[in-house]
Design a protein around this motif. Structure first.
Motif, short mmCIF file in Angstrom:
data_model
loop_
_atom_site.label_atom_id
_atom_site.label_comp_id
_atom_site.label_asym_id
_atom_site.label_seq_id
_atom_site.Cartn_x
_atom_site.Cartn_y
_atom_site.Cartn_z
N VAL A 73 10.21 33.05 25.57
CA VAL A 73 10.90 32.12 24.63
C VAL A 73 11.62 33.01 23.68
O VAL A 73 11.06 33.93 23.32
CB VAL A 73 10.09 31.24 23.89
CG1 VAL A 73 10.64 30.55 23.09
CG2 VAL A 73 8.97 30.55 24.63
N VAL A 81 8.85 26.35 19.61
CA VAL A 81 8.33 26.00 20.86
C VAL A 81 6.80 26.00 20.79
O VAL A 81 5.93 25.02 21.34
CB VAL A 81 8.66 26.86 22.05
CG1 VAL A 81 7.92 26.98 23.24
CG2 VAL A 81 10.16 26.72 22.36
N LEU A 84 5.48 22.96 19.54
CA LEU A 84 5.63 21.72 20.42
C LEU A 84 4.49 21.70 21.32
O LEU A 84 3.72 20.79 21.55
CB LEU A 84 6.92 21.85 21.14
CG LEU A 84 6.88 21.08 22.46
CD1 LEU A 84 7.46 19.62 22.32
CD2 LEU A 84 8.00 21.71 23.61
N SER A 126 10.24 21.66 26.35
CA SER A 126 10.82 23.08 25.77
C SER A 126 11.92 23.62 26.22
O SER A 126 12.59 24.38 25.38
CB SER A 126 9.70 24.01 25.79
OG SER A 126 9.57 24.53 27.19
#
Length: 159
Positions: A73, A81, A84, A126
């Motif tokens: 990421v 993220v 999430l 995501s």
């Protein structure tokens, strides 16, 4: 700053939490304090984010299905993220690593189909693919740690 009671709870009950109908009362009795003090200290530890859950750790794939997962990421999106992923109840924990694959988490579901559907949802929401790392060999690592008490004692005073 942690009080002696906080440290003793963290030291003594990381692994040997009483499996009884009244665990907090049993802990209080063993420490010579009242149950409300134990509950208040546990709330403090949770509020300070020093503990995030109290519950069993079950060996992987003994009940349901689990998998270690990694994601690459971009740094500027990492917290977003991670937040999430943390909202999925199937996620045991997630953490950052210094690697191209910088976000790792453990996913646990009642069966493999549920696990794979959850991974698909994580990827979809995501916008990043997952690297799925199923368990091939089971190793136990004791992750308990001992805190040092400020006064040099390893237990609460008995006064």
């Amino acid at each position: 700053m942690l009080k002696s009671l906080h440290k003793q709870l963290l030291n003594d009950y990381q692994q040997d939490f009483p499996l009884t109908p009244t665990p907090y009362r049993d802990i209080a009795d063993s420490l010579g304090v009242d149950e409300e003090e134990v509950l208040s200290a546990m709330r403090d530890l949770s509020d300070q984010r020093l503990i995030n859950r109290i519950g069993p750790i079950i060996r992987p794939n003994r009940i349901g299905s689990s998998m270690l997962v990694a994601m690459a990421v971009p740094g500027q999106r990492l917290q977003q993220v991670a937040d999430l992923i943390s909202r999925f109840p199937e996620v045991n924990h997630n953490y950052e690593r210094e690697n191209r694959f910088n976000l790792w988490f453990v996913l646990i579901a009642n069966d493999e189909g549920h696990l794979l559907r959850t991974l698909d949802k994580i990827e979809q929401q995501s916008g990043y693919p997952t690297m799925r790392l199923p368990l091939l060999a089971d190793y136990f690592i004791n992750l308990g740690f001992e805190l040092e008490l400020d006064d040099g004692c390893d237990r609460l005073p008995l006064d």
